[in-house]
Design a protein around this motif. Sequence first.
Motif, PDB file in Angstrom:
ATOM      1  N   ALA A 124      -0.311  -8.552 -11.918  1.00 34.59           N
ATOM      2  CA  ALA A 124       0.505  -8.936 -10.590  1.00 34.59           C
ATOM      3  C   ALA A 124       1.095 -10.310 -10.928  1.00 34.59           C
ATOM      4  O   ALA A 124       2.485 -10.357 -10.304  1.00 34.59           O
ATOM      5  CB  ALA A 124      -0.635  -9.415  -9.366  1.00 34.59           C
ATOM      6  N   THR A 170       2.239  -5.116  -7.733  1.00 31.88           N
ATOM      7  CA  THR A 170       1.813  -5.938  -6.440  1.00 31.88           C
ATOM      8  C   THR A 170       0.300  -6.277  -6.792  1.00 31.88           C
ATOM      9  O   THR A 170      -0.221  -5.491  -7.691  1.00 31.88           O
ATOM     10  CB  THR A 170       1.870  -4.811  -5.334  1.00 31.88           C
ATOM     11  OG1 THR A 170       1.247  -3.903  -5.441  1.00 31.88           O
ATOM     12  CG2 THR A 170       3.453  -4.742  -4.977  1.00 31.88           C
ATOM     13  N   LEU A 171      -0.240  -6.870  -6.056  1.00 26.20           N
ATOM     14  CA  LEU A 171      -1.720  -7.306  -5.892  1.00 26.20           C
ATOM     15  C   LEU A 171      -2.565  -5.965  -5.797  1.00 26.20           C
ATOM     16  O   LEU A 171      -3.561  -5.821  -6.532  1.00 26.20           O
ATOM     17  CB  LEU A 171      -2.123  -8.296  -4.767  1.00 26.20           C
ATOM     18  CG  LEU A 171      -1.587  -9.553  -4.989  1.00 26.20           C
ATOM     19  CD1 LEU A 171      -1.987 -10.577  -3.884  1.00 26.20           C
ATOM     20  CD2 LEU A 171      -1.950 -10.130  -6.247  1.00 26.20           C
ATOM     21  N   GLU A 187      -1.541  -2.667  -6.571  1.00 28.73           N
ATOM     22  CA  GLU A 187      -1.270  -2.124  -7.848  1.00 28.73           C
ATOM     23  C   GLU A 187      -2.166  -2.669  -8.823  1.00 28.73           C
ATOM     24  O   GLU A 187      -2.655  -2.041  -9.874  1.00 28.73           O
ATOM     25  CB  GLU A 187       0.153  -2.029  -8.256  1.00 28.73           C
ATOM     26  CG  GLU A 187       0.984  -1.162  -7.342  1.00 28.73           C
ATOM     27  CD  GLU A 187       2.486  -1.434  -7.608  1.00 28.73           C
ATOM     28  OE1 GLU A 187       3.082  -0.528  -7.029  1.00 28.73           O
ATOM     29  OE2 GLU A 187       3.069  -2.143  -8.156  1.00 28.73           O
ATOM     30  N   GLU A 188      -2.335  -4.242  -9.070  1.00 25.53           N
ATOM     31  CA  GLU A 188      -2.995  -4.730 -10.087  1.00 25.53           C
ATOM     32  C   GLU A 188      -4.487  -4.359 -10.006  1.00 25.53           C
ATOM     33  O   GLU A 188      -5.165  -4.154 -10.882  1.00 25.53           O
ATOM     34  CB  GLU A 188      -3.084  -6.252  -9.852  1.00 25.53           C
ATOM     35  CG  GLU A 188      -3.781  -6.887 -10.883  1.00 25.53           C
ATOM     36  CD  GLU A 188      -3.707  -8.510 -10.641  1.00 25.53           C
ATOM     37  OE1 GLU A 188      -4.015  -9.259 -11.894  1.00 25.53           O
ATOM     38  OE2 GLU A 188      -4.072  -8.788  -9.598  1.00 25.53           O
TER      39      GLU A 188
END
Length: 160
Positions: free
Chosen positions: A24, A30-31, A33-34
């Motif tokens: 991220a 994005t958070l 996705e992280e």
Amino acid sequence: MSNTEFRFGKKRFYDNKKFPRGFAKSGDFTLFEEELMVMYGDTMLALEQGEIEPTNTEEKQFLKVLKSPQKAKSKLEKVWLKYIQLTRGKKRFHSLSSSEKPRNHSRRHSSAYAMNEEDELSYDTDVSLDELSTEEAETNHTHLPHTSSQVSPQQIAENP
């Protein structure tokens, strides 16, 4: 992602070589996705490298997506493809200066801008219209009274 059949990784997934400050914080993920990468990345990497076999339909679908990325539907598949692109894809470098020589922008001699006779005639007409407009403006300007000099009412009466 609570209803996914995809297995969690045996360990949390980090790529300290390409993303040393985390996914991220790199600005690429994005958070959410992280979180997906950290929780499922180990499993996705093992599936991709053939270290483990798929045990459910989502994991089988994931392997199909690796072969044809346009079929990606789930967020896991899309985030892994994004990771692959960022780590293994062609790096893009944007410079503020150019090392290329400036191009010659001559339209008349360029084959990309080849003009036929009609285009040339319309171009000449446009130029002559511009010239007429300039002459007309100059002519109108010479007949305008100058506002800088004061005109007396007697002078106005003498020249109706």
